[in-house]
Every structure is written in structure tokens, then in C-alpha cells.
Design a protein around this motif. Sequence first.
Motif, mmCIF file in Angstrom:
data_model
loop_
_atom_site.group_PDB
_atom_site.id
_atom_site.type_symbol
_atom_site.label_atom_id
_atom_site.label_comp_id
_atom_site.label_asym_id
_atom_site.label_seq_id
_atom_site.Cartn_x
_atom_site.Cartn_y
_atom_site.Cartn_z
ATOM 1 N N CYS A 109 0.764 -1.524 0.140
ATOM 2 C CA CYS A 109 0.235 0.038 -0.284
ATOM 3 C C CYS A 109 0.487 1.114 0.589
ATOM 4 N N GLU A 110 2.489 1.236 0.720
ATOM 5 C CA GLU A 110 2.969 2.729 0.471
ATOM 6 C C GLU A 110 2.858 3.489 -0.957
ATOM 7 N N PRO A 111 3.460 2.164 -1.449
ATOM 8 C CA PRO A 111 3.838 2.836 -2.981
ATOM 9 C C PRO A 111 2.812 3.462 -3.605
ATOM 10 N N LEU A 112 2.429 2.736 -3.580
ATOM 11 C CA LEU A 112 0.742 2.857 -4.327
ATOM 12 C C LEU A 112 0.235 4.639 -3.809
ATOM 13 N N ILE A 113 -0.095 3.954 -2.738
ATOM 14 C CA ILE A 113 -0.672 4.953 -1.995
ATOM 15 C C ILE A 113 -0.167 6.933 -2.772
ATOM 16 N N GLY A 114 1.218 7.066 -1.757
ATOM 17 C CA GLY A 114 2.655 7.601 -2.666
ATOM 18 C C GLY A 114 2.408 8.115 -3.214
ATOM 19 N N CYS A 115 2.937 7.107 -4.368
ATOM 20 C CA CYS A 115 1.760 7.692 -6.067
ATOM 21 C C CYS A 115 0.721 8.606 -6.575
ATOM 22 N N LEU A 116 -0.217 7.786 -5.357
ATOM 23 C CA LEU A 116 -1.597 7.942 -6.105
ATOM 24 C C LEU A 116 -1.553 9.766 -5.259
ATOM 25 N N GLU A 117 -0.996 10.227 -3.802
ATOM 26 C CA GLU A 117 -1.278 11.409 -3.192
ATOM 27 C C GLU A 117 -0.377 12.511 -3.642
ATOM 28 N N ALA A 118 0.469 12.113 -4.208
ATOM 29 C CA ALA A 118 1.111 12.738 -5.513
ATOM 30 C C ALA A 118 0.640 13.857 -6.646
ATOM 31 N N VAL A 119 0.060 12.843 -7.340
ATOM 32 C CA VAL A 119 -1.160 13.227 -8.407
ATOM 33 C C VAL A 119 -2.425 13.901 -8.626
ATOM 34 N N LYS A 120 -3.075 13.326 -6.848
ATOM 35 C CA LYS A 120 -4.390 13.728 -6.566
ATOM 36 C C LYS A 120 -4.978 15.213 -6.571
ATOM 37 N N THR A 121 -5.891 15.318 -6.490
ATOM 38 C CA THR A 121 -6.257 16.910 -6.935
ATOM 39 C C THR A 121 -7.512 16.698 -5.852
ATOM 40 N N GLY A 122 -7.836 18.047 -5.623
ATOM 41 C CA GLY A 122 -9.626 18.335 -4.893
ATOM 42 C C GLY A 122 -10.405 17.567 -5.849
ATOM 43 N N ASN A 123 -10.564 17.676 -7.412
ATOM 44 C CA ASN A 123 -11.171 17.513 -9.205
ATOM 45 C C ASN A 123 -11.113 16.149 -9.371
ATOM 46 N N SER A 124 -9.947 15.068 -8.539
ATOM 47 C CA SER A 124 -9.512 13.723 -9.310
ATOM 48 C C SER A 124 -10.884 12.617 -8.775
ATOM 49 N N HIS A 125 -10.918 12.330 -9.365
ATOM 50 C CA HIS A 125 -12.118 11.245 -9.156
ATOM 51 C C HIS A 125 -10.522 9.418 -9.075
ATOM 52 N N THR A 126 -11.130 8.670 -8.481
ATOM 53 C CA THR A 126 -10.053 7.690 -8.594
ATOM 54 C C THR A 126 -10.348 6.461 -8.520
ATOM 55 N N VAL A 127 -9.975 5.242 -9.681
ATOM 56 C CA VAL A 127 -10.940 4.673 -10.456
ATOM 57 C C VAL A 127 -9.380 3.186 -10.241
ATOM 58 N N MET A 128 -10.173 2.499 -9.411
ATOM 59 C CA MET A 128 -9.168 1.063 -9.500
ATOM 60 C C MET A 128 -9.732 -0.257 -10.120
ATOM 61 N N PHE A 129 -9.327 -0.893 -10.796
ATOM 62 C CA PHE A 129 -9.731 -1.859 -11.386
ATOM 63 C C PHE A 129 -9.245 -3.658 -10.969
ATOM 64 N N MET A 130 -9.975 -4.251 -10.829
ATOM 65 C CA MET A 130 -10.564 -5.354 -10.243
ATOM 66 C C MET A 130 -11.904 -5.892 -10.926
ATOM 67 N N PRO A 131 -11.541 -7.159 -10.395
ATOM 68 C CA PRO A 131 -13.077 -8.278 -10.230
ATOM 69 C C PRO A 131 -13.972 -8.122 -10.035
ATOM 70 N N GLY A 132 -14.043 -7.618 -9.288
ATOM 71 C CA GLY A 132 -15.381 -7.894 -8.655
ATOM 72 C C GLY A 132 -16.336 -6.276 -8.623
ATOM 73 N N GLY A 133 -15.498 -5.134 -9.796
ATOM 74 C CA GLY A 133 -15.738 -3.955 -9.755
ATOM 75 C C GLY A 133 -17.152 -4.127 -10.651
ATOM 76 N N VAL A 134 -18.108 -2.478 -10.775
ATOM 77 C CA VAL A 134 -18.896 -2.470 -11.527
ATOM 78 C C VAL A 134 -18.314 -2.636 -12.361
ATOM 79 N N PRO A 135 -19.158 -2.740 -13.827
ATOM 80 C CA PRO A 135 -19.665 -3.208 -15.042
ATOM 81 C C PRO A 135 -19.211 -1.938 -15.399
ATOM 82 N N TYR A 136 -18.243 -1.493 -16.578
ATOM 83 C CA TYR A 136 -18.275 -1.287 -17.333
ATOM 84 C C TYR A 136 -19.149 -0.957 -18.806
#
Length: 242
Positions: free
Chosen positions: A64-91
Motif C-alpha cells: 500500500c505504501e508506494p501505491l498510496i504515495g504515488c496516488l497522493e502525488a497526483v490527486k487533487t480536489g477535482n480527481s476521480h480515482t478508479v481501481m480495476f478489479m474483477p468485483g468492480g462495477v461493470p464498465y
Amino acid sequence: MRITVLTIFPEFFDSFLDSVLVKRAAEKGLLEVEIRDIKDYADGSFRHIDDSPYGGGAGMIMRCEPLIGCLEAVKTGNSHTVMFMPGGVPYTQDKVHEYTGMDHLILICGHYEGIDARVNSYCDEFISVGDYVLSGGEIPAMAVIDSIVRLLGTIRKASTEEESFENGLLEYPQYTRPADFRGMKVPAVLMSGNHKEIEKWRLKESLRLTAEIRPDLLADRELSEAEKKLLEEIEKEKNNPR
């Protein structure tokens, strides 16, 4: 619009970003795609981004540390973050339209056996591109970007409006020259010049294909009177083949 992809394989996107539609969108200023290497945020000289799962089990888990660090480096107040996973909502195409209206979309590409579940609380949404398992989220990320690019004005609007799923139906069959290939002929109505009849034929064939391949789409659709009549004709033709 800006899309940021978080991945441990940034090289996967080299040729994709140079493809015609993505490049055209970037040149027109319609889209900016940024690729971030999660490994750049891993500690230690070996930049380990995975480890064995607590409790035992096969495979490795993304830390989790490197991934969250990478995410926090790019995320802003207008960002919408999506993770891909088999149990996610169908695209779906509706989701494509939703994403197209966003300022900044962040796509997290997992890998290995999975991602430390503590990353989930940093995400806004979980998406699946199908009921199957891939080795990583890079291919789904490309699929999402490609589907968005098509709606950003990189191709003619008329071309996207009649595509499958845009109006809740599968697209009608398409033909081009020659008119007769090994006895397989283009339907005469398409060469008649009668645009009203062509439009009717296309709607009927869209309904026919949807009924045969994706009847679930029709079950969720509020049919017009014209569509109901065409479906009745299709049913009669099926029961009384020539």
C-alpha cells in the motif's frame, strides 16, 4: 481532460499513446494522458512494490505504501480515482459518458495476486471490464482511455451516435464494396437510395441482433411503437422462415 495512469509497467503504454486517436486528442488539446510509475514511490534500492500476503496464500500482494504515495502525488480536489478489479462495477457506455465529463481521472492498475485492501479507502470507484481475470490493470486502462477518446471529438459525431450501446441497441450490420462477393450480396435496400427505408432496415436489424445476442438490453429498454412493431415482424419471420 486529464487522465493519470498509475502502473508498475509504464512501458506498456508507449505505443498506445502514439496511436492515432489518442495522439490526435492530445494534439487538439482535448486530452492529456500522464503515466506514473508506482515503483518510483517504493523505498529501498530494489524498489520492492510487492510482498507475501499476511495469513499465507499463493502469489504476491502490491504494497500500500508506494501505491498510496504515488496516488497522493497526483490527486487533487477535482480527481476521480478508479481501481480495476474483477468485483468492480461493470464498465458500460453510460460510464464512458460520465468519465468524459470529468476534469481529472486517475486509473490504478493493479498486478500480481491483488492490492493491499487499505488502498481501497483512497479510491472513489471500482470498475470491472468483464467477468474474467487479467494479469494487470493496464489493458483495462487502455480500454477506458480509448472509449473516452472516441467521445472527445476525435472522430465524427455521427459515427459514435450509431454505435452499439449508444442508443441501448447493438449496431446494425454494415457493408461496403463489392456488392456481390462469392454470392453473398449486400441487402438491396442499402443500395436503393431510399433513406427512409434504409433507416427502417437499420433499426430492424439492430433490434434483431440485440434480441438474438443481448436480449437483456431489450428487457431494460422502453420500446417505441415502431420498435414493437418491428420486433413483431422479426418474431413472425423467425417462426415462418422462407
